[in-house]
Design a protein around this motif. Sequence first.
Motif, PDB file in Angstrom:
ATOM      1  N   PHE A 115       0.847  -1.201   0.000  1.00 28.07           N
ATOM      2  CA  PHE A 115       0.000   0.000   0.000  1.00 28.07           C
ATOM      3  C   PHE A 115       0.885   1.257   0.000  1.00 28.07           C
ATOM      4  O   PHE A 115       0.621   2.213  -0.728  1.00 28.07           O
ATOM      5  CB  PHE A 115      -0.914  -0.007   1.236  1.00 28.07           C
ATOM      6  N   TRP A 116       1.961   1.239   0.797  1.00 28.86           N
ATOM      7  CA  TRP A 116       2.845   2.426   0.840  1.00 28.86           C
ATOM      8  C   TRP A 116       3.559   2.607  -0.492  1.00 28.86           C
ATOM      9  O   TRP A 116       3.765   3.733  -0.948  1.00 28.86           O
ATOM     10  CB  TRP A 116       3.848   2.324   2.009  1.00 28.86           C
ATOM     11  N   ILE A 117       3.966   1.496  -1.121  1.00 31.12           N
ATOM     12  CA  ILE A 117       4.628   1.635  -2.442  1.00 31.12           C
ATOM     13  C   ILE A 117       3.649   2.272  -3.427  1.00 31.12           C
ATOM     14  O   ILE A 117       3.996   3.183  -4.180  1.00 31.12           O
ATOM     15  CB  ILE A 117       5.090   0.253  -2.985  1.00 31.12           C
ATOM     16  N   VAL A 118       2.405   1.791  -3.401  1.00 26.57           N
ATOM     17  CA  VAL A 118       1.392   2.331  -4.318  1.00 26.57           C
ATOM     18  C   VAL A 118       1.188   3.822  -4.028  1.00 26.57           C
ATOM     19  O   VAL A 118       1.089   4.641  -4.949  1.00 26.57           O
ATOM     20  CB  VAL A 118       0.060   1.555  -4.161  1.00 26.57           C
ATOM     21  N   TYR A 178      10.583 -15.100  -5.764  1.00 22.71           N
ATOM     22  CA  TYR A 178      10.301 -13.712  -6.167  1.00 22.71           C
ATOM     23  C   TYR A 178       9.996 -13.654  -7.665  1.00 22.71           C
ATOM     24  O   TYR A 178       9.065 -12.987  -8.100  1.00 22.71           O
ATOM     25  CB  TYR A 178      11.496 -12.807  -5.864  1.00 22.71           C
ATOM     26  N   ALA A 179      10.834 -14.379  -8.465  1.00 22.88           N
ATOM     27  CA  ALA A 179      10.650 -14.314  -9.922  1.00 22.88           C
ATOM     28  C   ALA A 179       9.286 -14.889 -10.306  1.00 22.88           C
ATOM     29  O   ALA A 179       8.581 -14.330 -11.157  1.00 22.88           O
ATOM     30  CB  ALA A 179      11.770 -15.089 -10.614  1.00 22.88           C
ATOM     31  N   LEU A 180       8.911 -15.992  -9.653  1.00 21.68           N
ATOM     32  CA  LEU A 180       7.619 -16.617  -9.976  1.00 21.68           C
ATOM     33  C   LEU A 180       6.464 -15.679  -9.652  1.00 21.68           C
ATOM     34  O   LEU A 180       5.544 -15.501 -10.447  1.00 21.68           O
ATOM     35  CB  LEU A 180       7.451 -17.901  -9.159  1.00 21.68           C
ATOM     36  N   VAL A 181       6.553 -15.050  -8.469  1.00 20.57           N
ATOM     37  CA  VAL A 181       5.435 -14.187  -8.045  1.00 20.57           C
ATOM     38  C   VAL A 181       5.336 -12.963  -8.953  1.00 20.57           C
ATOM     39  O   VAL A 181       4.260 -12.644  -9.476  1.00 20.57           O
ATOM     40  CB  VAL A 181       5.589 -13.768  -6.561  1.00 20.57           C
ATOM     41  N   VAL A 182       6.471 -12.274  -9.205  1.00 25.09           N
ATOM     42  CA  VAL A 182       6.349 -11.061 -10.031  1.00 25.09           C
ATOM     43  C   VAL A 182       6.062 -11.440 -11.491  1.00 25.09           C
ATOM     44  O   VAL A 182       5.390 -10.699 -12.202  1.00 25.09           O
ATOM     45  CB  VAL A 182       7.571 -10.108  -9.920  1.00 25.09           C
ATOM     46  N   GLY A 183       6.536 -12.617 -11.917  1.00 25.61           N
ATOM     47  CA  GLY A 183       6.197 -13.084 -13.273  1.00 25.61           C
ATOM     48  C   GLY A 183       4.684 -13.272 -13.388  1.00 25.61           C
ATOM     49  O   GLY A 183       4.053 -12.851 -14.362  1.00 25.61           O
ATOM     50  N   PHE A 184       4.097 -13.859 -12.385  1.00 29.03           N
ATOM     51  CA  PHE A 184       2.642 -14.074 -12.340  1.00 29.03           C
ATOM     52  C   PHE A 184       1.915 -12.721 -12.371  1.00 29.03           C
ATOM     53  O   PHE A 184       0.986 -12.503 -13.144  1.00 29.03           O
ATOM     54  CB  PHE A 184       2.328 -14.850 -11.048  1.00 29.03           C
ATOM     55  N   VAL A 185       2.405 -11.809 -11.534  1.00 29.11           N
ATOM     56  CA  VAL A 185       1.777 -10.473 -11.464  1.00 29.11           C
ATOM     57  C   VAL A 185       1.910  -9.763 -12.813  1.00 29.11           C
ATOM     58  O   VAL A 185       0.934  -9.236 -13.358  1.00 29.11           O
ATOM     59  CB  VAL A 185       2.430  -9.634 -10.325  1.00 29.11           C
ATOM     60  N   GLY A 211      13.505  -7.411  -0.587  1.00 28.42           N
ATOM     61  CA  GLY A 211      13.317  -8.407  -1.654  1.00 28.42           C
ATOM     62  C   GLY A 211      12.079  -8.099  -2.477  1.00 28.42           C
ATOM     63  O   GLY A 211      12.114  -8.146  -3.715  1.00 28.42           O
ATOM     64  N   THR A 212      10.979  -7.748  -1.803  1.00 30.53           N
ATOM     65  CA  THR A 212       9.727  -7.486  -2.518  1.00 30.53           C
ATOM     66  C   THR A 212       9.861  -6.247  -3.402  1.00 30.53           C
ATOM     67  O   THR A 212       9.487  -6.271  -4.587  1.00 30.53           O
ATOM     68  CB  THR A 212       8.582  -7.256  -1.492  1.00 30.53           C
ATOM     69  N   LEU A 213      10.434  -5.186  -2.832  1.00 28.95           N
ATOM     70  CA  LEU A 213      10.595  -3.960  -3.615  1.00 28.95           C
ATOM     71  C   LEU A 213      11.541  -4.216  -4.794  1.00 28.95           C
ATOM     72  O   LEU A 213      11.269  -3.804  -5.929  1.00 28.95           O
ATOM     73  CB  LEU A 213      11.137  -2.837  -2.711  1.00 28.95           C
ATOM     74  N   GLY A 214      12.634  -4.943  -4.514  1.00 30.07           N
ATOM     75  CA  GLY A 214      13.604  -5.241  -5.579  1.00 30.07           C
ATOM     76  C   GLY A 214      12.948  -6.021  -6.711  1.00 30.07           C
ATOM     77  O   GLY A 214      13.153  -5.721  -7.893  1.00 30.07           O
ATOM     78  N   ALA A 215      12.140  -7.008  -6.350  1.00 31.75           N
ATOM     79  CA  ALA A 215      11.492  -7.836  -7.384  1.00 31.75           C
ATOM     80  C   ALA A 215      10.532  -6.981  -8.208  1.00 31.75           C
ATOM     81  O   ALA A 215      10.454  -7.119  -9.442  1.00 31.75           O
ATOM     82  CB  ALA A 215      10.745  -8.985  -6.716  1.00 31.75           C
ATOM     83  N   LEU A 216       9.815  -6.064  -7.560  1.00 30.92           N
ATOM     84  CA  LEU A 216       8.870  -5.211  -8.300  1.00 30.92           C
ATOM     85  C   LEU A 216       9.616  -4.224  -9.204  1.00 30.92           C
ATOM     86  O   LEU A 216       9.179  -3.933 -10.326  1.00 30.92           O
ATOM     87  CB  LEU A 216       7.961  -4.452  -7.320  1.00 30.92           C
TER      88      LEU A 216
END
Length: 705
Positions: free
Chosen positions: A41-44, A540-547, A217-222
């Motif tokens: 939410f904060w990133i958004v 991370y790659a799988l999740v952001v790939g899915f997104v 990790g989450t921010l980096g992946a995004l």
Amino acid sequence: MGALKKGLRAVFLRIEAALESVFGARHNPLTQLGTLGWFLFWIVTVSGIYVYIFFDTGVTQAWESLDRLSREQWYLGGLMRSLHRYASDALVVVVLVHALREFAMDRMRGNRWFPWVTGIPLLWFLYACGITGYWLVWDQLAQYVAVATTEWLDSIGIFAEPIARNFLDSERLSGRFFTLIIYMHIALPLMMLLAMWIHIQRHAHARVNPPRALAVGTLGALIALSFVWPAMSQAPADLDRAPFSLGLDWFYLAVYPLLERMDGSTLWLLLVGGSVLLTLLPWLPPFRKPPVARVDLGNCNGCTRCFADCPFGAINMMKRTDGLAFEQEARVDPDLCMSCGICVGACPTATPFRRVGDLSAGIELPDRSVAHLRDEVVAASAAISGDARVIVFGCHHDADSTGLVDTGTAVIRLPCVGMLPPSFVDFVLSRRHADGVLLSGCSGHDCFERLGDQWTEQRIANERDPNLRARVSRDRVAVAWNNPIRQDALREALAQFRAHLHGLAAGNPTPQSAPGPAAWRAPLRGLPAPARYTGQALVYALVVGFVGFFATQPAYTYLADDHALLKLSFSHAGQPLKPCRRYTHEELTNTRFSERSATSCERGRWPVYVELDLDGEPVYRATHEPAGLWNDGPSAVYARFEVPAGRHRLDARLRDNGADQGFTFTASRIVELQPGQNFVVDFRAVEGGFTFGLPAQDAAGQEAP
Ligand code: HEM
Ligand code: SF4
Ligand code: SF4
């Protein structure tokens, strides 16, 4: 319902165990979904504020300003725009999995109904934020969202005039609605933030920040996803053309294609009905509440420790009422208490060393008194033998600690390990009731009772009152946090602890795993570091790939490429039920000057009946009632048809005078529809009746014979 929960729980626990072996317990993404929701939410929010600085709020300038931002400032503006989109999509994934997991783990019963029920409007806010966001780009997807959303809202039938008429064609497009959407896209996230804050109000010490490594990790992946697959606009909106194929964001817009297959009002019914059903879930089947904690004022000195440790905010400190020389007393709110017993573990009076009178603590669970617990310890001690005797204190959600019982091991189960006062560990070891104490709880950093593992470790490590006394050798106190399917890990932990106790007896102990007065932990075999880091990168790659994929793929076909859209839409007031009557001279002279008018008209109008034929075939027949409480408003018509492109004959007829047959207005036209054209049949009584397409197209069309 029970079977569904059980099945889902088994799946979650398996995935969770796999993720724990890669991320470790503290950074396990599945146990951090709530905190990840806040983080996303904060990133958004931050990326949204940046994009808004460069956003031009006009209908025509919006697309250009965003396109310019993505292309000319790709390294920052483009990145922010992509982060805004992908973090919003990831938020949908995280929130849906979070809700599903809380359901599967049964963490929505009893007092926990509150976060569950407040979570449902959060879902609505989230979707409203996403939908209004897509609107602002004013590309073809925005056009589709605008038309489909307004058509869908019109299906509720509360607007006097269909709001979809705002998006009929380029001639009628007004910035008015667009401005409203901009305000909504700013106001809705603020309301969502308020709802998020309310959501966690009943949880003491609610966690809202993920551990730093997980956040990085989450921010980096995004960010990586944003550079690899930057979020771009689709072609600019053009209301005179209908889009053929669209890159739909399936996270936010998955229900929109359903509108082509079912009535809008049915879809509303399904979604609202589904939300009501979800809201009722915490009480299905009815929850049988165990007896709640009870304060015994005679033993309470008002130290506030139970108040500080209760995970569910069920304890309040009140002014003393019994005249004893203490300022405060603890009071339990029975509606909020979840009977976890953690307050008992916090109470300094819950000590088995007490000799004077009956053992009774300041706060107790009525069905699990500390006096009984002391008796259980003594009985357990009598039942075990050997030179490395262990008493295991387990909880109702651990990896089945009851299965550990053998000649050298006794097991005592509590609602939560956090219920065990540290003085009991001292009691077991100093009175030689056992050679070691193993505290077995459910998964670390995701205790079923929220804070049991955290408080237990802090009490042992002298970081939280009541502390485990310094004289107790931490070498003889072990902790093991395993979720219910990790029975092998619990057995292994016990075996290693016993070997460690043997080592102690022989003067050859295994080294302590953590510095300071921390509890002993079995150095369980884990994956080597390179395998863990590779595993994390893969997740991370799988999740952001899915997104990234489902943010635009698979493409959605809105209109076949050899078809055009034909819309019949107008607003027209039927004739009055009774013709207006001119006032007589006498009536006028008897009326005060300021109240005079020329005619007297009764309220109420005839409905408007409309027919439309395409190439001689009927495509539309409907009667439209007048709007307004007094049935004196205009009748509104809005219908949309897909027709093959090419030459067609259109016949339109309208009756607005209550007659049984005949028509007040008729018109026929031969039109040449281009593939993808958005062709509107309108009606304007002042211009003589039906109009076909934009004024230029109407003039070019041929009157049909
Ligand atoms: C933006 C959306 C959401 C965010 C950011 C969010 C965040 C959180 C956070 C931070 C917690 C507290 C965790 C803790 O410290 O124990 C929590 C708990 C909870 N949430 Fe959400 N949540 C969201 C949406 C939802 C939705 C849609 C549902 C279900 C309908 C839901 C159901 C729950 C439940 C039942 C709990 C209580 C868990 C427990 O008692 O252990 N949440 N949420
Ligand atoms: S039993 Fe648990 S929920 Fe109830 S008052 Fe004690 S700590 Fe709070
Ligand atoms: S921890 Fe025990 S003594 Fe302290 S306030 Fe609570 S009930 Fe009273």
